[in-house]
Design a protein around this motif. Sequence first.
Motif, PDB file in Angstrom:
ATOM      1  N   ILE A  63       0.846  -1.191   0.000  1.00  0.00           N
ATOM      2  CA  ILE A  63       0.000   0.000   0.000  1.00  0.00           C
ATOM      3  C   ILE A  63       0.882   1.242   0.000  1.00  0.00           C
ATOM      4  CG2 ILE A  63      -1.816   1.231   1.276  1.00  0.00           C
ATOM      5  CD1 ILE A  63      -2.647  -1.557   0.228  1.00  0.00           C
ATOM      6  N   PRO A  64       0.590   2.215  -0.881  1.00  0.00           N
ATOM      7  CA  PRO A  64       1.412   3.430  -0.917  1.00  0.00           C
ATOM      8  C   PRO A  64       1.392   4.151   0.436  1.00  0.00           C
ATOM      9  CG  PRO A  64      -0.104   3.353  -2.783  1.00  0.00           C
ATOM     10  CD  PRO A  64      -0.479   2.227  -1.886  1.00  0.00           C
ATOM     11  N   SER A  65       2.513   4.758   0.768  1.00  0.00           N
ATOM     12  CA  SER A  65       2.659   5.482   2.037  1.00  0.00           C
ATOM     13  C   SER A  65       1.541   6.500   2.244  1.00  0.00           C
ATOM     14  CB  SER A  65       4.030   6.170   2.036  1.00  0.00           C
ATOM     15  OG  SER A  65       3.985   7.426   2.663  1.00  0.00           O
ATOM     16  N   ARG A  66       1.150   7.149   1.153  1.00  0.00           N
ATOM     17  CA  ARG A  66       0.126   8.191   1.236  1.00  0.00           C
ATOM     18  C   ARG A  66      -1.209   7.625   1.750  1.00  0.00           C
ATOM     19  NH1 ARG A  66      -2.620  11.480   1.979  1.00  0.00           N
ATOM     20  NH2 ARG A  66      -3.314  13.298   0.837  1.00  0.00           N
ATOM     21  N   PRO A  69      -1.881   6.222   6.404  1.00  0.00           N
ATOM     22  CA  PRO A  69      -2.537   6.875   7.548  1.00  0.00           C
ATOM     23  C   PRO A  69      -4.059   6.949   7.417  1.00  0.00           C
ATOM     24  CG  PRO A  69      -0.731   8.222   6.668  1.00  0.00           C
ATOM     25  CD  PRO A  69      -1.019   7.149   5.664  1.00  0.00           C
ATOM     26  N   TYR A 133      -8.913  11.412   9.264  1.00  0.00           N
ATOM     27  CA  TYR A 133      -9.300  10.332   8.348  1.00  0.00           C
ATOM     28  C   TYR A 133     -10.364   9.416   8.928  1.00  0.00           C
ATOM     29  CZ  TYR A 133      -5.304  11.850   5.629  1.00  0.00           C
ATOM     30  OH  TYR A 133      -4.440  12.596   4.878  1.00  0.00           O
TER      31      TYR A 133
ATOM     32  N   GLU B  18       4.395  11.961   8.623  1.00  0.00           N
ATOM     33  CA  GLU B  18       3.816  11.171   9.717  1.00  0.00           C
ATOM     34  C   GLU B  18       2.293  11.147   9.657  1.00  0.00           C
ATOM     35  OE1 GLU B  18       7.333  12.103  12.996  1.00  0.00           O
ATOM     36  OE2 GLU B  18       5.310  12.912  13.291  1.00  0.00           O
ATOM     37  N   SER B  19       1.705  12.249   9.269  1.00  0.00           N
ATOM     38  CA  SER B  19       0.251  12.323   9.377  1.00  0.00           C
ATOM     39  C   SER B  19      -0.463  11.938   8.092  1.00  0.00           C
ATOM     40  CB  SER B  19      -0.185  13.730   9.804  1.00  0.00           C
ATOM     41  OG  SER B  19       0.330  14.692   8.913  1.00  0.00           O
ATOM     42  N   ALA B  20       0.192  12.089   6.963  1.00  0.00           N
ATOM     43  CA  ALA B  20      -0.523  11.842   5.705  1.00  0.00           C
ATOM     44  C   ALA B  20       0.272  11.016   4.711  1.00  0.00           C
ATOM     45  CB  ALA B  20      -0.928  13.176   5.073  1.00  0.00           C
ATOM     46  N   GLY B  21       1.445  10.530   5.100  1.00  0.00           N
ATOM     47  CA  GLY B  21       2.239   9.734   4.170  1.00  0.00           C
ATOM     48  C   GLY B  21       2.901  10.606   3.127  1.00  0.00           C
ATOM     49  N   GLU B  22       3.431   9.950   2.104  1.00  0.00           N
ATOM     50  CA  GLU B  22       4.254  10.658   1.135  1.00  0.00           C
ATOM     51  C   GLU B  22       4.048  10.016  -0.229  1.00  0.00           C
ATOM     52  OE1 GLU B  22       8.296  10.342   2.336  1.00  0.00           O
ATOM     53  OE2 GLU B  22       9.033  11.738   0.832  1.00  0.00           O
ATOM     54  N   ASP B  23       3.756  10.837  -1.206  1.00  0.00           N
ATOM     55  CA  ASP B  23       3.581  10.313  -2.559  1.00  0.00           C
ATOM     56  C   ASP B  23       4.940   9.855  -3.103  1.00  0.00           C
ATOM     57  OD1 ASP B  23       3.254  10.053  -5.379  1.00  0.00           O
ATOM     58  OD2 ASP B  23       1.420  11.234  -5.215  1.00  0.00           O
ATOM     59  N   GLU B  24       5.013   8.590  -3.498  1.00  0.00           N
ATOM     60  CA  GLU B  24       6.294   8.017  -3.921  1.00  0.00           C
ATOM     61  C   GLU B  24       6.906   8.746  -5.121  1.00  0.00           C
ATOM     62  OE1 GLU B  24       3.961   6.254  -2.586  1.00  0.00           O
ATOM     63  OE2 GLU B  24       4.837   4.689  -1.339  1.00  0.00           O
ATOM     64  N   LEU B  45      -7.831  17.252   3.298  1.00  0.00           N
ATOM     65  CA  LEU B  45      -7.913  16.415   4.497  1.00  0.00           C
ATOM     66  C   LEU B  45      -6.512  16.152   5.061  1.00  0.00           C
ATOM     67  CD1 LEU B  45     -10.372  15.380   5.930  1.00  0.00           C
ATOM     68  CD2 LEU B  45     -10.102  13.195   4.758  1.00  0.00           C
ATOM     69  N   GLU B  49      -5.338  16.995   8.796  1.00  0.00           N
ATOM     70  CA  GLU B  49      -4.673  16.017   9.660  1.00  0.00           C
ATOM     71  C   GLU B  49      -3.343  16.589  10.163  1.00  0.00           C
ATOM     72  OE1 GLU B  49      -5.829  13.430  10.889  1.00  0.00           O
ATOM     73  OE2 GLU B  49      -4.177  12.110  11.455  1.00  0.00           O
TER      74      GLU B  49
END
Lengths: 406, 87
Positions: A63-66, A69, A133, B18-24, B45, B49
Amino acid sequence: MSTASAVVTGLGVVAPNGMDTEAYWTAVLDGRSAIAPITRFDASRYPVSLAGEVRDFTAKDHIPSRLLPQTDHMTRLSLYAADKALADSQVDLGGLPEFAAGVSSASTMGGFEFGQRELENLWSKGGQFVSAYQSFAWFYAVNTGQVSIRHGLRGPGSALVTDQAGGLDAVGNARRQIRKGATLMVTGGVDGALCPLGLVGQLTSGELSTSTDPARAYLPFSADADGHVPGEGGAYLVLEEAAAARRRGARVYGELAGYAATFDPGTDGTPRTGLERAIRRALDDAQVRPEQIDVVFADAAAVPDLDRAEAEALAAVFGPRAVPVTAPKNTTGRLYAGGASLDLATALLSIRDGVIPRTPNVEACAPDHPIDLVVGEPRTADIGRALVVARGRGGFNAAAVVRRAS
Amino acid sequence: MSDATEITIDDLKRIMRESAGEDESIDLDGDILEVPFAELGYDSLALLEAAGRITREYGVSLRDDELDGVETPRAFLDAVNAALVRV
């Protein structure tokens, strides 16, 4: 609305006993169960301590990091299964018109693990500690949304909540969307709520086995049946308009030839006749006679009264012990909406390979159930058509007929 | 809780991850101060967050309207740092 045929061109399985279609199918044919003591949390003080857990799933590998959460465990499993199904179908989504492909999923419980964590944050720390979320991560429809966004499936989108029956209702609805003009639907269900809140919710059914012996805990149609075991996982299917599938030379697992749903009255004592009606209507919809069905994948609640009702409905339609009936779902635990979708996938694999998996751990069908339960060994058979039956708590019944593509 | 009086772009990158991840497909480690959040893969959103996490970590309270129209990391930092001075 047309009567266009809808065929399955992709399967994506995520099950406790197999992380992809072939691994699961091999486990089922071997009668290998994944039911075991719950490890996800300390369940030692709960009356139910066994489950079918998907243990080999590391979310960040798939699952992508984005998305991490903002997703519950069951959504991650859904995304994984939908990815697998689309890859299996080898369809080029980019080659389809913008609104030609959609998603129809089913969910029984939603994202309980995520929801429990945020509720704990709310009550122990305060509202500021609740994830933004949470607004959608717990929600029944979230899997349809996330799968749709991930693959750009901007056509029809829907989510059905009819417990186990939903795994068929979602696919029936996908066929409806194809008949209304969609070319392709990603459809099915995945459930998973093996957290304290989820387990407590499931306990209220009174239908879970309290056995601590994995080999004895889920024995559908057995004289020793004492309830089922919860599990997590399910399947997504790629359902495609038959002519479109043919044009692109897609490999076809089979056709969704018939589907019907009925609703039983509540708990007012009225006899439950809906299951038999659903089966008859699904056969009618497929334009087949009972004797043309080669195998039945049962709902198999393993609750004596429910087993009896199902066996009697099957005997009423097919005649006593007239068609092989099996319930390999006791290798995964009951997966709710995911279970019926997985049964559809299993039925298509039975058709493909000409083999009926057995219901393991059950030595013999209870003599008062008038069905031919497949136990002991798998049966080799030419299978042209299979019936899948599912019931949901609250009175939902669904039945689907899949057949070998012509 | 931190008693910092200013958050930096590096703080913000950490909080976003940490809160929303990162687009690869996007390199957050480049110069992103003026790059719209939408191009960084973050929707409204994700900003909500991140704002929630900043509230908890720095004890600063951001009103909803203070994030209206905030489209870049620089604007986000300006809004947060203005609120931090207020504390």
